[in-house]
Design an enzyme around this catalytic site. Structure first.
Site, PDB file in Angstrom:
ATOM      1  N   ASP A 393       0.901  -1.276   0.128  1.00 42.94           N
ATOM      2  CA  ASP A 393      -0.198   0.114  -0.089  1.00 42.94           C
ATOM      3  C   ASP A 393       0.890   1.307  -0.115  1.00 42.94           C
ATOM      4  OD1 ASP A 393      -2.820   0.879   0.404  1.00 42.94           O
ATOM      5  OD2 ASP A 393      -1.844   1.963   2.200  1.00 42.94           O
ATOM      6  N   GLU A 422       1.350  -0.651  -4.954  1.00 41.74           N
ATOM      7  CA  GLU A 422       0.249   0.251  -5.127  1.00 41.74           C
ATOM      8  C   GLU A 422       0.678   1.785  -5.125  1.00 41.74           C
ATOM      9  OE1 GLU A 422      -1.460   2.019  -2.648  1.00 41.74           O
ATOM     10  OE2 GLU A 422      -3.364   2.301  -3.543  1.00 41.74           O
TER      11      GLU A 422
END
Lengths: 675, 675
Positions: A393, A422
């Site tokens: 993330d 990401e």
């Protein structure tokens, strides 16, 4: 101002430099990322094609050799390079094990080859070769001595043997086995080495070819009122497998903080019964190495991982290195967070916006080394539980050097690990993360909708230098991204984005069941956030809805599995069409046995037709022979010939053809057969 | 097979690596040749524009700084870079001294700038700034301590001063002089450095802008029967100067060998009275440090050099590192030559062809170091005689490492020295020589005749990466190259090739008087050798022939001197023409005050006309305003407007327009005036 600390690498060499008599030159070795600073990427069994400019002064022959080894091997393997013309040389090697491989190029002036080549010309001109045979024998004797080689000594004697006659000596000189022996034993003092050793990271095949499915475990309960669990996820596995996905990615599975917990639709104040965002990691029950109690136990997770593996599905966990204010780290290691002058810990901000439910780590802390070690231990913890795929993330909000170290350390011990980056941010930041080790990367695909946007972006991704390190993973949607396109284009739009993602990208993924159920309501007009997003609440999905796209996704993934052409990206070619609403492209396997041609109607509202101008050469098709274009989605078969062919697509029937190109093979008795 | 000797530069770093908390990243610094292996080239007073990708993780500001210094300076100069967007940064520095310069890029996360930027947003949102002022004060205090700076300490106190009120503290925070002080004192522990220091070789202006004239001194005698001398060359200087040339290049001036001496038209056996080839260097009278007795004395050469310098002409000598069999080196240093098994010395060969009048040096000799030193002393010898320009014969037949060392050594002591590489060979070999230090290079210009050939080749030379190190010098002819084109195209062909060379290249040269007297007979059909070449005999030239091109060459060189646009190559742009026989291109000075537009008729047999499609932006001309196209060769002036303009060229009148673009400047009372 002056800068004293900057070192120069231009220390005076000895004059003349050592090795000044080494005459071969090696330049411009490819592939090479940022002058060798970063490794290229391959998967198991792929070939690495290496090229270099190799030459020397004057007219002497040169020999060029690619050398390579696994990172943990002692010695190097060598393979001679072949000249391509214009002083460019080429050869390849196959990576047959996971992990780090190294390669380099060496070259030398090949006096023996020069001598052989000239001997042919001298003989043709009728010159006396006596002294030449002596010169050759001297070279072979020197090599025999270097290599302590009896065969070479024997060859030297044959070249010297005047009694044998000129013809016998000449036959010895041109013998290929002598030539091979001489090439194998150059004078090491005259061998030039390319100054940088280059590296390859070798991943498992899933790094290149993968189909991701993301779901929120808390929404998997058959009982709409109950929080879903790992056991529920396990029960969902056959559904995921039936659609052909092979990576099942779960958002963070850890205890969720209470302080400043976010409510439905990101409201600042959660109601007492609201579950909070899984990315607000850490509570009294634990942090990054703990499991949310309502999801189950570590044992349940292990079962899920094993059951998935039995279906050839990888469970992917989310690595989100940030803390809720309730995370145990906050009390135990306040030195890993930034302290404000008023004694409070700095929460996440994008001034004037405040994200008080999140404390970022302070990577400039004096205690950064301890922080790095702890975060590495988080990844190692889940690896010990059997997890080998991680979706990271917001990696672009942590230091680049940290990721390079973390991924390097983890993959050194577990080279089968896959990290998906990401990072939806600026191109150079995304590329840097890929260079530093991320196995796959999210892309701008979700926002590339028009014909020219798609052609430009995918030409860049598949033909540009970055393909050596940047492996795209295409997602039409994510829990953070409900594009304007999907909000307004209905079922044809979802189908189109799925077929584009699944065929433009060897790796793709969807966030479901929102995707197959065509969830498309935004939180508010102009927003890319979902209304009633699962990020802040649990949802119950009716997987059996009649309009579900699950069968379409299953078909796409089956076509992907059955067609090697769709399992890699570098062969992508766009073909002209005379209607701007149609997009035509193809992919072929490396041996060109399997070629797939996609024609997509980008206009989701109207039927469109047009004439394709196929690059037949790229498809391995002969202009004069008919071929079949076999639609793997509809089953229809078209008999085509030549480059110009007609296509019509009605979005209500399906937004695209995915055509297997079947070449005609002429058999006995003129019976035609299509491969 | 295995290769043990190859080192890897991937030794394990400490884990985590030192400097892991340095968060700024610097990538892709330009200009850079082969990853910094070779220097770029500039001339005195030029700017070096440096760009880099600079960014960091997250949303913090970064500062990027170019640092540079002369090679012999202790400290670095710094200049901040400006963002261009997409994480690209740029600035420049000017090279104000000859020799080696170094540059690099450093960058850091600029916390103070981030804080300032966010403070503005917090204030606009009405947030309380009290803690923020304290945070800012902490940063300024830390910098004050690092820099031992009283002004910074004073600023910190102002930020801390609660009694002053929020508005006064805010005004302090946004003060530009505080910002500049903070930028000047980053935390050195957090500064990232680009890992390679890059180099610039700075030459005198003549390295970029030069007009060469080659002649054979032995053909300069006014008495056709007498061997010409340095004194005769001195008498020829006004002629050379009148044509505007500023480098006068003499083929080798040394004693010429007798053994296997070549006769007229390269016959194998010279007659007793024949002078031989100047490239067969060395005889009883001496070798590379001696002067051919018939040319005169060293004293005569020094006079020639000085007289030339008074006319701003450089005398260029020929460096041809090879020996005749009579060269003193052969007896004194047989170890510098290759000995054959029969005890003879290896002469030059291209089997089956033999060049028995030439002994090449053996650069793989065990005594190569002594050979290198001796050859360097040859160059130093002529430098001591005042020579600063050398044309190097066949450098591609000597090792690359040798040239890098030799030129490096010579230019370290004499940075005003210019070396022209006479390598007509494969592109990568020519480029390598340029990278290693040759100041200028011969090119393929002589064989580029058609419109597309010229556009492709000069686009590559002036727009490609190689322009950073490869400075073209364009020669329509040389004693070795009488092109087929010049053999068949007559006076218009000679004029055309002269105007192309003089305007496409900031550096050009001719071999005269053969060129201006349009000598065009080949030794035999299909040969590029001159009939009765001066390489093997002396010639007498009638410089006053009525058809001589000397006035045309003088005019071309005058236009070059008067127009800065023609004194460099990087601004070259080709403009479309609707007639394939016409070639149109322009060059502009860096400030665009001086723009020159060339239109050439490539058809030497017919008048041609056509419409130009000018890129007005490249010419600094506004579409709506008329401008003058002033032909600097014929004096004609054309009033043009917009991009589309008509041109007609009759080869009997002159093959080209060389048009100064004169922009209209509106003065008072609407009186038009052309700059």
């Amino acid at each position: 101002m002056t800068v004293k600390s900057l070192d120069t690498d231009r220390a005076a060499p000895p004059s003349p430099p050592d090795g000044g008599h080494v005459r071969a030159v090696i330049e411009n070795v490819t592939p090479q990322v940022d002058c060798g600073r970063h490794p290229i990427k391959r998967v198991l069994g792929e070939r690495v094609h290496v090229e270099a400019d190799v030459f020397t002064d004057g007219h002497d022959s040169v020999a060029a050799q690619l050398v390579f080894r696994r990172g943990d091997e002692e010695g190097w393997h060598g393979v001679f390079m072949q000249p391509l013309g214009n002083d460019r040389w080429r050869t390849s090697f196959t990576v047959t094990a996971l992990g780090c491989w190294l390669y380099c190029v060496r070259a030398w002036v090949d006096h023996f080859d020069t001598w052989r080549r000239d001997l042919v010309k001298r003989r043709a001109a009728g010159q006396d070769l006596g002294v030449e045979f002596q010169r050759g024998a001297e070279m072979v004797e020197a090599a025999a001595q270097r290599a302590r080689s009896d065969p070479l000594a024997h060859w030297a004697a044959r070249l010297r043997d005047e009694s044998a006659g000129a013809e016998a000596r000449y036959r010895a000189a041109e013998d290929e086995s002598l030539h091979a022996l001489m090439r194998a034993h150059p004078d090491p003092g005259l061998v030039a080495h390319f100054p940088r050793t280059l590296a390859v990271t070798v991943d498992r095949v899933r790094a290149r070819f993968s189909s991701w499915y993301e779901l929120f475990p808390r929404s998997t309960s058959p009982d709409p009122l109950r929080h879903g669990s790992f056991r529920d996820c396990e029960a969902r596995l056959p559904y995921v497998a039936s659609m052909g996905f092979d990576v099942l990615y779960l958002p963070p599975i850890h205890p969720i903080g209470l302080a400043h917990r976010k409510g439905r639709n990101n409201s600042v104040q959660a109601q007492p019964d609201e579950p909070g965002s899984p990315w607000a990691i850490g509570a009294a029950e634990g942090g990054h190495k703990s499991v949310h109690p309502l999801l189950g136990s570590l044992e349940d997770l292990r079962r899920l991982v094993e059951s998935a593996r039995a279906l050839d599905i990888d469970i992917a966990l989310d690595i989100a290195f940030q803390c809720s204010p309730d995370h145990p780290y906050v009390a135990q290691h306040p030195e890993w967070f930034q302290m404000r002058p008023d004694g409070t810990i700095q929460y996440a901000e994008n001034p004037p916006k405040k994200y008080q439910d999140i404390y970022p780590f302070d990577f400039e802390s004096p205690e950064w080394r301890a922080l790095w070690h702890e975060l590495r231990s988080v990844v190692e913890f889940w690896i010990a539980e059997g997890v080998r795929v991680f979706r990271v993330d917001n990696p672009h909000t942590k230091p680049f050097a940290f990721w390079e170290w973390l991924i390097g350390e983890v993959k050194a011990a577990h080279p089968d690990t896959i990290f998906l980056s990401e990072a939806f941010t600026r191109p150079k930041v995304m590329h840097r993360l890929a260079k530093l080790g991320f196995t796959q990367s999210y892309t701008y695909f979700a926002w590339r909708n028009t014909r020219q946007e798609l052609i430009d972006y995918f030409t860049e991704l598949t033909r540009g230098d970055a393909r050596e390190y940047f492996r795209p993973c295409l997602w039409p949607n994510t829990p953070d991204i409900l594009t304007e396109y999907l909000q307004y284009t209905g079922r044809p739009g979802f189908m189109l984005r799925a077929v584009l993602a699944a065929t433009l990208g060897a790796s793709w993924g969807v966030y479901g069941p929102a995707f197959e159920l065509m969830e498309h309501a935004p939180r508010e007009p102009g927003s890319e956030e979902y209304l009633d997003s699962e990020k802040y609440q649990q949802r119950h999905w009716d997987l059996d809805r009649a309009d579900s796209l699950k069968a379409y996704l299953a078909l796409l993934n089956r076509v992907r599995r059955e067609n090697p052409a769709l399992q890699s990206d570098w062969s992508l070619r766009f073909h002209p069409v005379d209607n701007e609403a149609l997009l035509c492209y193809s992919k072929c396997s490396e041996d060109r046995e399997n070629c797939v041609l996609i024609v997509a109607n980008l206009d989701v509202h109207h039927a469109q037709s047009g004439w394709l101008e196929l690059d037949l050469d790229a498809l391995g098709v002969e202009p004069a022979r008919a071929f079949q274009a076999h639609d793997l989605l509809s089953g229809a078969r078209f008999l085509w010939q030549g480059s110009r062919n007609y296509v019509a697509l009605d979005p209500t029937q399906g937004p695209a053809h995915v055509l297997r190109v079947r070449r005609r093979v002429r058999r006995e008795h003129d019976f035609d057969y299509f491969l």
